[in-house]
Design a protein around this motif. Structure first.
Motif, PDB file in Angstrom:
ATOM      1  N   VAL A  19       6.708  -6.446   0.415  1.00 34.51           N
ATOM      2  CA  VAL A  19       7.004  -5.080   0.849  1.00 34.51           C
ATOM      3  C   VAL A  19       5.847  -4.646   1.736  1.00 34.51           C
ATOM      4  O   VAL A  19       4.716  -4.477   1.259  1.00 34.51           O
ATOM      5  CB  VAL A  19       7.169  -4.140  -0.363  1.00 34.51           C
ATOM      6  CG1 VAL A  19       7.457  -2.717   0.115  1.00 34.51           C
ATOM      7  CG2 VAL A  19       8.292  -4.642  -1.278  1.00 34.51           C
ATOM      8  N   LEU A  20       6.132  -4.491   3.023  1.00 32.56           N
ATOM      9  CA  LEU A  20       5.074  -4.352   4.019  1.00 32.56           C
ATOM     10  C   LEU A  20       5.035  -2.968   4.646  1.00 32.56           C
ATOM     11  O   LEU A  20       6.059  -2.454   5.095  1.00 32.56           O
ATOM     12  CB  LEU A  20       5.280  -5.409   5.114  1.00 32.56           C
ATOM     13  CG  LEU A  20       5.441  -6.856   4.623  1.00 32.56           C
ATOM     14  CD1 LEU A  20       5.877  -7.757   5.764  1.00 32.56           C
ATOM     15  CD2 LEU A  20       4.152  -7.353   3.991  1.00 32.56           C
ATOM     16  N   VAL A  21       3.842  -2.388   4.691  1.00 33.01           N
ATOM     17  CA  VAL A  21       3.597  -1.146   5.422  1.00 33.01           C
ATOM     18  C   VAL A  21       2.732  -1.529   6.620  1.00 33.01           C
ATOM     19  O   VAL A  21       1.544  -1.840   6.467  1.00 33.01           O
ATOM     20  CB  VAL A  21       2.885  -0.097   4.545  1.00 33.01           C
ATOM     21  CG1 VAL A  21       2.629   1.177   5.347  1.00 33.01           C
ATOM     22  CG2 VAL A  21       3.707   0.211   3.301  1.00 33.01           C
ATOM     23  N   VAL A  22       3.332  -1.550   7.800  1.00 28.05           N
ATOM     24  CA  VAL A  22       2.637  -2.052   8.997  1.00 28.05           C
ATOM     25  C   VAL A  22       2.174  -0.875   9.859  1.00 28.05           C
ATOM     26  O   VAL A  22       2.986  -0.077  10.322  1.00 28.05           O
ATOM     27  CB  VAL A  22       3.563  -2.977   9.814  1.00 28.05           C
ATOM     28  CG1 VAL A  22       2.819  -3.502  11.044  1.00 28.05           C
ATOM     29  CG2 VAL A  22       4.056  -4.145   8.958  1.00 28.05           C
ATOM     30  N   ASP A  23       0.863  -0.778  10.038  1.00 24.82           N
ATOM     31  CA  ASP A  23       0.293   0.304  10.843  1.00 24.82           C
ATOM     32  C   ASP A  23       0.124  -0.076  12.309  1.00 24.82           C
ATOM     33  O   ASP A  23       0.091   0.790  13.180  1.00 24.82           O
ATOM     34  CB  ASP A  23      -1.067   0.724  10.274  1.00 24.82           C
ATOM     35  CG  ASP A  23      -0.942   1.358   8.897  1.00 24.82           C
ATOM     36  OD1 ASP A  23      -0.184   2.330   8.770  1.00 24.82           O
ATOM     37  OD2 ASP A  23      -1.583   0.870   7.954  1.00 24.82           O
ATOM     38  N   ASP A  24      -0.008  -1.372  12.569  1.00 24.55           N
ATOM     39  CA  ASP A  24      -0.262  -1.854  13.922  1.00 24.55           C
ATOM     40  C   ASP A  24       0.734  -2.969  14.246  1.00 24.55           C
ATOM     41  O   ASP A  24       0.626  -4.077  13.713  1.00 24.55           O
ATOM     42  CB  ASP A  24      -1.701  -2.369  14.025  1.00 24.55           C
ATOM     43  CG  ASP A  24      -2.063  -2.839  15.424  1.00 24.55           C
ATOM     44  OD1 ASP A  24      -1.184  -2.786  16.321  1.00 24.55           O
ATOM     45  OD2 ASP A  24      -3.212  -3.269  15.630  1.00 24.55           O
ATOM     46  N   ALA A  25       1.682  -2.671  15.117  1.00 24.56           N
ATOM     47  CA  ALA A  25       2.723  -3.653  15.440  1.00 24.56           C
ATOM     48  C   ALA A  25       2.149  -4.904  16.090  1.00 24.56           C
ATOM     49  O   ALA A  25       2.765  -5.972  16.029  1.00 24.56           O
ATOM     50  CB  ALA A  25       3.766  -3.020  16.361  1.00 24.56           C
ATOM     51  N   ARG A  48       7.932   3.456   7.096  1.00 24.14           N
ATOM     52  CA  ARG A  48       7.021   4.541   6.700  1.00 24.14           C
ATOM     53  C   ARG A  48       5.940   4.804   7.732  1.00 24.14           C
ATOM     54  O   ARG A  48       5.102   5.685   7.546  1.00 24.14           O
ATOM     55  CB  ARG A  48       6.342   4.200   5.361  1.00 24.14           C
ATOM     56  CG  ARG A  48       7.313   4.043   4.210  1.00 24.14           C
ATOM     57  CD  ARG A  48       6.563   3.757   2.921  1.00 24.14           C
ATOM     58  NE  ARG A  48       7.427   3.181   1.910  1.00 24.14           N
ATOM     59  CZ  ARG A  48       7.016   2.719   0.740  1.00 24.14           C
ATOM     60  NH1 ARG A  48       5.740   2.773   0.441  1.00 24.14           N
ATOM     61  NH2 ARG A  48       7.864   2.197  -0.120  1.00 24.14           N
ATOM     62  N   THR A  49       5.922   4.016   8.799  1.00 21.50           N
ATOM     63  CA  THR A  49       4.899   4.207   9.830  1.00 21.50           C
ATOM     64  C   THR A  49       5.558   4.213  11.203  1.00 21.50           C
ATOM     65  O   THR A  49       6.650   3.664  11.382  1.00 21.50           O
ATOM     66  CB  THR A  49       3.857   3.065   9.813  1.00 21.50           C
ATOM     67  OG1 THR A  49       4.501   1.850  10.233  1.00 21.50           O
ATOM     68  CG2 THR A  49       3.272   2.868   8.414  1.00 21.50           C
ATOM     69  N   PRO A  50       4.902   4.826  12.176  1.00 22.90           N
ATOM     70  CA  PRO A  50       5.455   4.833  13.535  1.00 22.90           C
ATOM     71  C   PRO A  50       5.613   3.428  14.114  1.00 22.90           C
ATOM     72  O   PRO A  50       6.410   3.210  15.021  1.00 22.90           O
ATOM     73  CB  PRO A  50       4.425   5.650  14.332  1.00 22.90           C
ATOM     74  CG  PRO A  50       3.719   6.489  13.321  1.00 22.90           C
ATOM     75  CD  PRO A  50       3.683   5.670  12.066  1.00 22.90           C
ATOM     76  N   ALA A  51       4.845   2.468  13.584  1.00 19.76           N
ATOM     77  CA  ALA A  51       4.873   1.099  14.116  1.00 19.76           C
ATOM     78  C   ALA A  51       5.982   0.247  13.511  1.00 19.76           C
ATOM     79  O   ALA A  51       6.202  -0.887  13.949  1.00 19.76           O
ATOM     80  CB  ALA A  51       3.522   0.425  13.863  1.00 19.76           C
ATOM     81  N   ALA A  52       6.698   0.768  12.523  1.00 24.55           N
ATOM     82  CA  ALA A  52       7.608  -0.068  11.729  1.00 24.55           C
ATOM     83  C   ALA A  52       8.688  -0.752  12.562  1.00 24.55           C
ATOM     84  O   ALA A  52       8.930  -1.958  12.415  1.00 24.55           O
ATOM     85  CB  ALA A  52       8.242   0.774  10.628  1.00 24.55           C
ATOM     86  N   GLY A  70      12.944  -1.624   5.119  1.00 25.76           N
ATOM     87  CA  GLY A  70      12.930  -0.896   3.866  1.00 25.76           C
ATOM     88  C   GLY A  70      12.851   0.601   4.081  1.00 25.76           C
ATOM     89  O   GLY A  70      12.658   1.073   5.208  1.00 25.76           O
ATOM     90  N   THR A  71      13.002   1.338   3.013  1.00 21.49           N
ATOM     91  CA  THR A  71      12.979   2.800   3.026  1.00 21.49           C
ATOM     92  C   THR A  71      14.070   3.364   3.940  1.00 21.49           C
ATOM     93  O   THR A  71      13.848   4.336   4.667  1.00 21.49           O
ATOM     94  CB  THR A  71      11.590   3.359   3.433  1.00 21.49           C
ATOM     95  OG1 THR A  71      10.564   2.485   2.937  1.00 21.49           O
ATOM     96  CG2 THR A  71      11.368   4.728   2.820  1.00 21.49           C
TER      97      THR A  71
END
Length: 210
Positions: A19-25, A48-52, A70-71
């Motif tokens: 389950v990944l929350v990626v801040d930097d694409a 959950r982030t602008p980079a998702a 996800g989400t």
């Protein structure tokens, strides 16, 4: 026919779905390559982030990987995820509008439930591969085992509070196909670009059912 046959196939690729929350694409492809190399091909990128969405686009190009979003909460989320290249979707819960959007887009969905009634409601709709969420806060492995007794036709991917310490408790249950976990891609290791370290964590997680 089960509407979640493809979802179950994806969940069955490995015992853990990162389950990944990626801040930097810009780091997304290298992150995906490390996880896939470690034996975890199914990847959930949370919206959950602008980079998702850009991260999903990058990860969709990685050979051997199956990237999902996800989400998912709204039909707009579903359409954006599908357009970005997501091959499956994961939601914290399930609404009629969300389910309809996924079916319209042809996006296999892993919908979230926390109770027997929610699971029965989705079973009526043809969904028998579900996410048990939030797993630990909803009673953990004992609760999921108890739900499974009267509902043996439903299988689950518990997510939320799953860790190396308790993952085997979940994975040993007859109604669990895989579990979702974020520990295989710690934020600091991602920021540091420690792809070898992440691949090692992934390899350890890939053997949790051995």
């Amino acid at each position: 026919m089960s509407k979640t046959q493809r979802t179950r196939e994806i969940c069955g690729l490995a015992p853990i779905v990162p389950v990944l929350v990626v801040d930097d694409a810009a780091q997304a492809r290298l992150l995906a390559e490390a996880l896939v190399a470690g034996g975890l091909p199914a990847l959930e990128v949370t919206l959950r982030t602008p980079a998702a969405l850009d991260a999903i686009r990058a990860m969709a190009q990685v050979p051997g990987g199956v990237v999902g979003a996800g989400t998912l909460v709204t039909p707009e989320d579903v359409r954006a995820a599908k357009e970005a290249g997501a091959q499956f979707g994961v939601s914290p819960g399930a609404t009629d509008m969300l389910i309809a959007a996924c079916e319209a887009e042809g996006l296999p969905l892993l919908p979230g439930v926390a109770t027997a009634s929610e699971a029965m409601g989705l079973l009526e709709k043809g969904y028998d591969m579900l996410k048990f969420f939030p797993a630990e806060a909803s009673g953990g492995a004992p609760a999921l085992k108890a739900i499974g007794a009267p509902l043996p036709q439903i299988t689950f991917c518990p997510t939320g509070g799953v860790s190396p310490a308790n993952a085997r408790d979940y994975l040993s249950l007859s109604n669990v196909v895989c579990a979702g976990g974020s520990w295989v891609a710690p934020k600091q290791m991602v920021q540091d670009g420690d792809w070898a370290g992440i691949e090692t964590l992934a390899r350890e997680a890939s053997k949790l059912m051995d």
